[in-house]
Design an enzyme around this catalytic site. Structure first.
Site, PDB file in Angstrom:
ATOM      1  N   CYS A   1     -18.943   1.078  -4.120  1.00  0.00           N
ATOM      2  CA  CYS A   1     -18.650   0.587  -5.468  1.00  0.00           C
ATOM      3  C   CYS A   1     -18.335  -0.906  -5.481  1.00  0.00           C
ATOM      4  CB  CYS A   1     -17.511   1.383  -6.095  1.00  0.00           C
ATOM      5  SG  CYS A   1     -15.927   1.213  -5.253  1.00  0.00           S
TER       6      CYS A   1
ATOM      7  N   CYS B   1     -15.240   3.829   2.289  1.00  0.00           N
ATOM      8  CA  CYS B   1     -16.518   3.645   1.609  1.00  0.00           C
ATOM      9  C   CYS B   1     -16.454   2.361   0.784  1.00  0.00           C
ATOM     10  CB  CYS B   1     -16.815   4.836   0.697  1.00  0.00           C
ATOM     11  SG  CYS B   1     -18.337   4.699  -0.261  1.00  0.00           S
TER      12      CYS B   1
ATOM     13  N   ASP C   1       0.800  -1.231   0.000  1.00  0.00           N
ATOM     14  CA  ASP C   1       0.000   0.000   0.000  1.00  0.00           C
ATOM     15  C   ASP C   1       0.832   1.279   0.000  1.00  0.00           C
ATOM     16  OD1 ASP C   1      -2.412   1.303  -0.123  1.00  0.00           O
ATOM     17  OD2 ASP C   1      -2.703   1.352   2.031  1.00  0.00           O
TER      18      ASP C   1
END
Length: 611
Positions: A254, A251, A145
């Site tokens: 999607c 979030c 990451d």
């Protein structure tokens, strides 16, 4: 060892090792593994450059694009990339319900259980040790990451999955509920074939994105993405606060709507098993949570990396979106006593969403005490919203500024300065906002221009150029309205390109390297201290830079470094008032309004390097 060639020429020599790695990977906690060439990601460069030019970066990425597209080893020449995937759960057992008076927030699934950075590093350390036991002379570096390479690009090349329209890697067998990591090595493994599958005509993720951050298939404007917004520490525009809902971190929308994820839930890694009371916590207790309590409760999660401020701010937003009347006392405490302006301003917004007499009264009290310009602007907007709501219900107007009136009983001439007026009976009347749609109040002229630094919105008053904002007028409109309410009172915006010809020419000349100084009539609206700092910034010569401490000393306030940094962050005319020439982070980090990439671009233009 710098520049050492790979161990052997590419071929089948290490096929035995590759097969042993694939066989051993599950024992290290790895759910999928793939191998790829370490050749540069040439086609990715133009994508990243375009992404940067459009202002889509989050600012969390590696700033050097060349490092992102060119795999490298500190000691030796890379030959292969190894991509790994570790699956995480998408469902929670017995999730607690959010109920009136006991509303809850939610953490994204990437923040469930232990911090995935630690889990993946442990897995890759085991894999690295396994390989070096077989080939002691091998050079291997791993990253998760925060590494320089683009995880998705490596995983796609290595055959872990395909890059979906939602910008996630979608594995045919695991879906997109996967964490990604990669290793760079000088062992020449045979590459795996990329996945041929794709999204087809499906656009469910793009259609469902709450903020429209998915601006096209595989194109994400990070500045609009709720995952990014929930991790920022500053003020948020109202349009985004409403869209955040009750999300505290990240979030998943999607991914939830993606057909490729249907029926996929991975619960075989106990370290990612969510504690329902942590990943879906009660909101009100979060507002008074101490640093110690935050670390004890969230310290193990990847959601903790930005500290407690973003989560507390998002909890304040969520209570406003729930319109939780029972939370008014806790929100009032934040508004009146929290030392952080972002929390106070957000609490004002949240109280205005909830409404009611108690909320109106506490906002009135806060308006009399508040010193921060941004918070005052949000308080004023909250008053406007509450008044509009009350008038629409045909209720009696409320006195919003009793504290102002009582504090100035002996000086009636100053009452107009607080947007107050005396009625015939001598009582203070309620402040009445001027609707922005009516041509009353002071005019604010605006124009949008496209430049090498991205799209800019310029604003001017009759006195001169007053603002330069990165982004279109539509995007910046709410922020500009707050600014106008704070510094102009009654106002209205007028689109008038003719007023900005000279400013446009000078900006274009500067960005083309043909101008070193600006010669424009400015209208600086700020506190006396802020204006003093901004004028000091204009004294930093082209191609030079100073630190925050040096700037504080320059204005004779060496102990006010933090205040100087705060004033710089409110600079209304970046580029023209060159706070890109301010380096260092004494007193706090100043985030450049156009993004770090714009600051770097301006410094490079002037022959400097970003600090």
């Amino acid at each position: 060892m710098i520049g050492r060639e790979p161990l052997v020429s590419p071929g089948v020599h290490y096929e035995w090792l590759k097969q042993e790695i694939v066989k051993a990977a599950p024992s290290f906690g790895i759910d999928d593994i793939g191998f790829a060439s370490a050749e540069p990601f040439e086609s990715l460069r133009s994508i990243l450059l375009d992404h940067r030019a459009k202002g889509y970066e989050s600012g969390f990425e590696e700033s050097d694009i060349e490092k992102r597209v060119n795999p490298a080893l500190e000691s030796g020449k890379p030959a292969s990339l190894i991509a790994i995937a570790v699956a995480y759960p998408s469902k929670m057992k017995n999730p607690p319900k959010s109920e009136p008076g006991s509303y809850r927030g939610i953490l994204a699934r990437t923040a469930w259980g232990q911090d995935y950075h630690h889990v993946l590093r442990q897995a890759m350390d085991k894999l690295t040790a396994f390989i070096q036991e077989k080939v002691p002379e091998a050079r291997i570096e791993n990253m998760v990451d925060t590494g320089v390479l683009v995880d998705r690009a490596v995983s796609e090349r290595a055959g872990i999955g395909f890059s979906g329209k939602n910008c996630a890697i979608i594995s045919p067998k695991l879906g997109s509920w996967i964490f990604l990591g990669e290793l760079v090595t000088d062992i020449p493994f045979t590459p795996d074939a990329p996945v041929a599958e794709g999204c087809g005509e499906c656009t469910k993720c793009i259609d469902a994105c709450p903020t429209g951050a998915l601006v096209g298939p595989g194109q994400l404007d990070s500045q609009k993405c709720i995952s990014f917004l929930t991790q920022t520490k500053g003020f948020l525009d109202e349009e985004y606060m409403k869209k955040i809902g009750n999300r505290l971190y990240g979030c998943d929308t999607c991914q939830i709507v993606c057909p490729k994820n249907k029926g996929k839930n991975w619960d075989h890694h106990p370290e990612f098993t969510p504690d329902p009371e942590i990943v879906k916590p009660l909101l009100k207790p979060l507002l008074s949570m101490s640093n110690k309590e935050f670390k004890e409760r969230f310290g193990h999660s990847s959601a903790a990396w930005r500290g407690k401020k973003p989560i507390q701010r998002n909890a304040v937003i969520a209570l406003g979106n729930f319109k939780d009347q029972s939370a008014v006392p806790e929100l009032s405490e934040v508004l009146l006593r929290d030392p952080r302006p972002e929390l106070r301003g957000t609490a004002a917004w949240s109280l205005s969403q909830i409404g009611g007499e108690e909320a109106m009264n506490v906002i009135s009290v806060a308006a009399a005490r508040e010193q921060d310009g941004n918070v005052l602007s949000m308080l004023q907007k909250a008053q406007e919203k509450l008044m509009t709501g009350r008038l629409s219900e045909n209720k009696v107007e409320v006195e919003f500024a009793n504290e102002f009136a009582s504090s100035e009983e002996n000086n009636s001439s100053t009452k107009d300065e607080n947007n107050m007026a005396l009625n015939p009976s001598g009582h203070t009347a309620a402040w009445k906002p001027t609707p922005v749609t009516k041509l009353t109040g002071d005019p604010v002229y605006y124009h949008e221009i496209s430049t090498q630094a991205g799209e800019l919105t310029l604003c001017a008053t009759e006195m001169g150029l007053a603002r330069l904002d990165f982004g279109s007028y539509t995007v910046r409109e709410a922020h500009l309205q707050q600014w106008a309410r704070t510094w102009l009172g009654d106002y209205h915006f007028i689109h008038d390109p003719s007023r900005f010809q000279e400013a446009t020419w000078q900006l274009q000349e500067y960005l083309a390297g043909e101008r070193k100084e600006f010669d424009l009539q400015l209208d600086l609206r700020g506190t006396p201290f802020e204006v003093q700092v901004w004028k000091a910034l204009t004294g930093i010569s082209y191609g030079q830079h100073v630190s925050s401490l040096e700037l504080a000393e320059k204005i004779g306030r060496p102990k006010a470094v933090r205040s100087v940094v705060a004033a710089v962050s409110k600079n209304p005319l970046p580029i023209i008032i060159p706070h890109h020439r301010l380096t260092g982070n004494e007193g706090g980090v100043t985030i450049y309004p156009g993004g770090l990439h714009v600051k770097e671009q301006l410094l490079a233009l002037e022959g400097q390097s970003a600090n």
